[in-house]
Design a protein around this motif. Structure first.
Motif, PDB file in Angstrom:
ATOM      1  N   THR A  25       0.837  -1.198   0.000  1.00 55.65           N
ATOM      2  CA  THR A  25       0.000   0.000   0.000  1.00 55.65           C
ATOM      3  C   THR A  25       0.874   1.251   0.000  1.00 55.65           C
ATOM      4  O   THR A  25       2.017   1.240   0.484  1.00 55.65           O
ATOM      5  CB  THR A  25      -0.926   0.036   1.223  1.00 55.65           C
ATOM      6  N   LEU A  26       0.329   2.325  -0.524  1.00 57.01           N
ATOM      7  CA  LEU A  26       1.027   3.607  -0.540  1.00 57.01           C
ATOM      8  C   LEU A  26       1.341   4.091   0.884  1.00 57.01           C
ATOM      9  O   LEU A  26       2.478   4.497   1.149  1.00 57.01           O
ATOM     10  CB  LEU A  26       0.185   4.642  -1.297  1.00 57.01           C
ATOM     11  N   PRO A  27       0.387   4.037   1.826  1.00 54.11           N
ATOM     12  CA  PRO A  27       0.712   4.488   3.188  1.00 54.11           C
ATOM     13  C   PRO A  27       1.862   3.701   3.830  1.00 54.11           C
ATOM     14  O   PRO A  27       2.694   4.282   4.530  1.00 54.11           O
ATOM     15  CB  PRO A  27      -0.592   4.284   3.956  1.00 54.11           C
ATOM     16  N   LEU A  28       1.937   2.404   3.584  1.00 54.48           N
ATOM     17  CA  LEU A  28       3.031   1.598   4.140  1.00 54.48           C
ATOM     18  C   LEU A  28       4.367   2.045   3.564  1.00 54.48           C
ATOM     19  O   LEU A  28       5.337   2.249   4.302  1.00 54.48           O
ATOM     20  CB  LEU A  28       2.802   0.112   3.857  1.00 54.48           C
ATOM     21  N   CYS A  29       4.430   2.231   2.258  1.00 50.31           N
ATOM     22  CA  CYS A  29       5.684   2.644   1.617  1.00 50.31           C
ATOM     23  C   CYS A  29       6.123   4.028   2.077  1.00 50.31           C
ATOM     24  O   CYS A  29       7.307   4.248   2.361  1.00 50.31           O
ATOM     25  CB  CYS A  29       5.531   2.615   0.097  1.00 50.31           C
ATOM     26  N   LEU A  30       5.178   4.957   2.188  1.00 52.15           N
ATOM     27  CA  LEU A  30       5.530   6.305   2.638  1.00 52.15           C
ATOM     28  C   LEU A  30       5.924   6.324   4.114  1.00 52.15           C
ATOM     29  O   LEU A  30       6.805   7.084   4.518  1.00 52.15           O
ATOM     30  CB  LEU A  30       4.375   7.267   2.379  1.00 52.15           C
ATOM     31  N   ALA A  31       5.288   5.484   4.915  1.00 55.31           N
ATOM     32  CA  ALA A  31       5.665   5.393   6.330  1.00 55.31           C
ATOM     33  C   ALA A  31       7.091   4.857   6.464  1.00 55.31           C
ATOM     34  O   ALA A  31       7.887   5.390   7.248  1.00 55.31           O
ATOM     35  CB  ALA A  31       4.680   4.502   7.076  1.00 55.31           C
ATOM     36  N   LEU A  32       7.421   3.827   5.699  1.00 58.37           N
ATOM     37  CA  LEU A  32       8.782   3.285   5.739  1.00 58.37           C
ATOM     38  C   LEU A  32       9.802   4.317   5.267  1.00 58.37           C
ATOM     39  O   LEU A  32      10.868   4.469   5.861  1.00 58.37           O
ATOM     40  CB  LEU A  32       8.879   2.020   4.885  1.00 58.37           C
ATOM     41  N   GLY A  48      16.933   0.955   1.621  1.00 59.75           N
ATOM     42  CA  GLY A  48      16.773  -0.492   1.434  1.00 59.75           C
ATOM     43  C   GLY A  48      17.537  -1.290   2.474  1.00 59.75           C
ATOM     44  O   GLY A  48      17.038  -2.295   2.997  1.00 59.75           O
ATOM     45  N   ASP A  49      18.760  -0.860   2.782  1.00 60.97           N
ATOM     46  CA  ASP A  49      19.550  -1.535   3.820  1.00 60.97           C
ATOM     47  C   ASP A  49      18.877  -1.412   5.186  1.00 60.97           C
ATOM     48  O   ASP A  49      18.864  -2.372   5.967  1.00 60.97           O
ATOM     49  CB  ASP A  49      20.962  -0.943   3.891  1.00 60.97           C
ATOM     50  N   TRP A  50      18.312  -0.247   5.475  1.00 65.52           N
ATOM     51  CA  TRP A  50      17.626  -0.042   6.749  1.00 65.52           C
ATOM     52  C   TRP A  50      16.403  -0.946   6.856  1.00 65.52           C
ATOM     53  O   TRP A  50      16.171  -1.562   7.902  1.00 65.52           O
ATOM     54  CB  TRP A  50      17.235   1.432   6.880  1.00 65.52           C
ATOM     55  N   ILE A  51      15.628  -1.030   5.775  1.00 65.36           N
ATOM     56  CA  ILE A  51      14.452  -1.908   5.771  1.00 65.36           C
ATOM     57  C   ILE A  51      14.877  -3.361   5.976  1.00 65.36           C
ATOM     58  O   ILE A  51      14.257  -4.096   6.752  1.00 65.36           O
ATOM     59  CB  ILE A  51      13.639  -1.738   4.472  1.00 65.36           C
ATOM     60  N   SER A  52      15.954  -3.781   5.316  1.00 60.36           N
ATOM     61  CA  SER A  52      16.450  -5.161   5.467  1.00 60.36           C
ATOM     62  C   SER A  52      16.967  -5.414   6.880  1.00 60.36           C
ATOM     63  O   SER A  52      16.737  -6.478   7.451  1.00 60.36           O
ATOM     64  CB  SER A  52      17.566  -5.436   4.464  1.00 60.36           C
ATOM     65  N   SER A  53      17.690  -4.450   7.434  1.00 55.28           N
ATOM     66  CA  SER A  53      18.279  -4.616   8.765  1.00 55.28           C
ATOM     67  C   SER A  53      17.223  -4.741   9.863  1.00 55.28           C
ATOM     68  O   SER A  53      17.411  -5.476  10.829  1.00 55.28           O
ATOM     69  CB  SER A  53      19.190  -3.435   9.097  1.00 55.28           C
ATOM     70  N   ASN A  67       3.204 -10.480   5.639  1.00 60.83           N
ATOM     71  CA  ASN A  67       4.496 -10.239   6.293  1.00 60.83           C
ATOM     72  C   ASN A  67       5.601  -9.891   5.295  1.00 60.83           C
ATOM     73  O   ASN A  67       6.735 -10.331   5.422  1.00 60.83           O
ATOM     74  CB  ASN A  67       4.915 -11.442   7.144  1.00 60.83           C
ATOM     75  N   ARG A  68       5.264  -9.060   4.312  1.00 60.87           N
ATOM     76  CA  ARG A  68       6.230  -8.626   3.308  1.00 60.87           C
ATOM     77  C   ARG A  68       6.396  -7.116   3.382  1.00 60.87           C
ATOM     78  O   ARG A  68       5.428  -6.384   3.519  1.00 60.87           O
ATOM     79  CB  ARG A  68       5.747  -8.983   1.909  1.00 60.87           C
ATOM     80  N   LEU A  69       7.642  -6.684   3.268  1.00 67.73           N
ATOM     81  CA  LEU A  69       7.940  -5.260   3.214  1.00 67.73           C
ATOM     82  C   LEU A  69       8.394  -4.896   1.803  1.00 67.73           C
ATOM     83  O   LEU A  69       9.001  -5.722   1.111  1.00 67.73           O
ATOM     84  CB  LEU A  69       9.048  -4.913   4.211  1.00 67.73           C
ATOM     85  N   PRO A  70       8.136  -3.676   1.370  1.00 64.65           N
ATOM     86  CA  PRO A  70       8.571  -3.275   0.032  1.00 64.65           C
ATOM     87  C   PRO A  70      10.086  -3.125  -0.041  1.00 64.65           C
ATOM     88  O   PRO A  70      10.743  -2.830   0.954  1.00 64.65           O
ATOM     89  CB  PRO A  70       7.874  -1.930  -0.181  1.00 64.65           C
ATOM     90  N   SER A  71      10.615  -3.314  -1.224  1.00 62.33           N
ATOM     91  CA  SER A  71      12.050  -3.110  -1.450  1.00 62.33           C
ATOM     92  C   SER A  71      12.318  -1.624  -1.647  1.00 62.33           C
ATOM     93  O   SER A  71      11.390  -0.827  -1.804  1.00 62.33           O
ATOM     94  CB  SER A  71      12.494  -3.880  -2.690  1.00 62.33           C
ATOM     95  N   VAL A  75       9.791   1.613  -3.069  1.00 63.62           N
ATOM     96  CA  VAL A  75       9.678   2.909  -2.400  1.00 63.62           C
ATOM     97  C   VAL A  75      10.120   4.015  -3.364  1.00 63.62           C
ATOM     98  O   VAL A  75       9.462   5.051  -3.480  1.00 63.62           O
ATOM     99  CB  VAL A  75      10.514   2.936  -1.100  1.00 63.62           C
ATOM    100  N   ARG A  76      11.191   3.786  -4.100  1.00 60.77           N
ATOM    101  CA  ARG A  76      11.689   4.770  -5.066  1.00 60.77           C
ATOM    102  C   ARG A  76      10.658   5.044  -6.154  1.00 60.77           C
ATOM    103  O   ARG A  76      10.397   6.188  -6.507  1.00 60.77           O
ATOM    104  CB  ARG A  76      12.987   4.272  -5.681  1.00 60.77           C
ATOM    105  N   ARG A  77      10.049   4.001  -6.697  1.00 61.10           N
ATOM    106  CA  ARG A  77       9.048   4.183  -7.753  1.00 61.10           C
ATOM    107  C   ARG A  77       7.851   4.992  -7.253  1.00 61.10           C
ATOM    108  O   ARG A  77       7.315   5.827  -7.973  1.00 61.10           O
ATOM    109  CB  ARG A  77       8.581   2.825  -8.288  1.00 61.10           C
ATOM    110  N   ILE A  78       7.443   4.742  -6.024  1.00 64.84           N
ATOM    111  CA  ILE A  78       6.322   5.495  -5.461  1.00 64.84           C
ATOM    112  C   ILE A  78       6.692   6.965  -5.328  1.00 64.84           C
ATOM    113  O   ILE A  78       5.901   7.849  -5.646  1.00 64.84           O
ATOM    114  CB  ILE A  78       5.889   4.900  -4.110  1.00 64.84           C
ATOM    115  N   LEU A  79       7.908   7.246  -4.889  1.00 63.84           N
ATOM    116  CA  LEU A  79       8.325   8.631  -4.687  1.00 63.84           C
ATOM    117  C   LEU A  79       8.453   9.402  -5.995  1.00 63.84           C
ATOM    118  O   LEU A  79       8.374  10.621  -6.003  1.00 63.84           O
ATOM    119  CB  LEU A  79       9.640   8.677  -3.911  1.00 63.84           C
TER     120      LEU A  79
END
Length: 187
Positions: A25-32, A48-53, A67-71, A75-79
């Protein structure tokens, strides 16, 4: 996901992507993105490293579907397509960034570096003037308010009265640079 306030902050934004193939979802990607930037990450690879860590902690906190997070590329494509004015309004509302009585608001106009395009040799590309913004800053708290874009056919002197009406509060002090101390503006 509706229990996390930062995700709810972006719930009203219109998603510019087409519906087919959306996993996150857009809100999840923007929150991350917002959390990663607040944690000091600069650049999409660092995000991306922060999300992975912090993958496990973020999944426990945000409870994304499957239980999946965006890569970082998602996030870049959304922005690339997000409406930044709406995004900044959501952030200002979430963090409650509003000037209070007695605070000083500094105002200054700036031209965005390299925002102009002059191409005489390419008939398929329209040239356009540089983008000018008037930025406002709450001096006491060190917070930047939403930028105000100046019409391409005018300058910051003519745009300032509209911004002042928008920010006018009883007891707020405005600070300008010399170009904005025009007689017509003061009256």
């Amino acid at each position: 996901m509706s229990q996390i306030a930062i995700i709810e902050a972006f719930a009203g934004l219109e998603d510019p992507r087409r519906r087919a193939g959306q996993r996150h979802t857009l809100p999840l990607c923007l929150a991350l993105f917002t959390l990663a930037i607040a944690a000091g990450n600069k650049g999409f690879l660092a995000i991306g490293d922060w999300i992975s860590s912090y993958r496990e902690e973020l999944i426990d906190l945000l409870k994304p579907p499957k239980n999946r997070l965006p890569s970082y590329s998602t996030v870049r494509r959304i922005l690339l397509y997000i409406n930044y004015e709406e995004y900044s309004m959501c952030l200002a509302k979430f963090f409650n960034v509003q000037p209070a009585s007695g605070e000083t608001i500094g105002l200054d106009g700036k031209v965005l570096k390299h925002s102009y395009q002059i191409e005489n040799d390419n008939p398929n590309s329209d040239s356009h003037p540089a983008i000018m913004l008037v930025s406002s800053y709450i001096v006491e708290r060190g917070l930047i308010l939403e930028p105000f874009e100046v019409d391409a056919k005018t300058n910051e002197i003519k745009a300032l009265p509209e911004l002042l009406k928008k920010l006018a509060l009883k007891g707020v002090v405005f600070a300008f640079d010399a170009i904005n101390t025009q007689k017509k503006l003061v009256n």
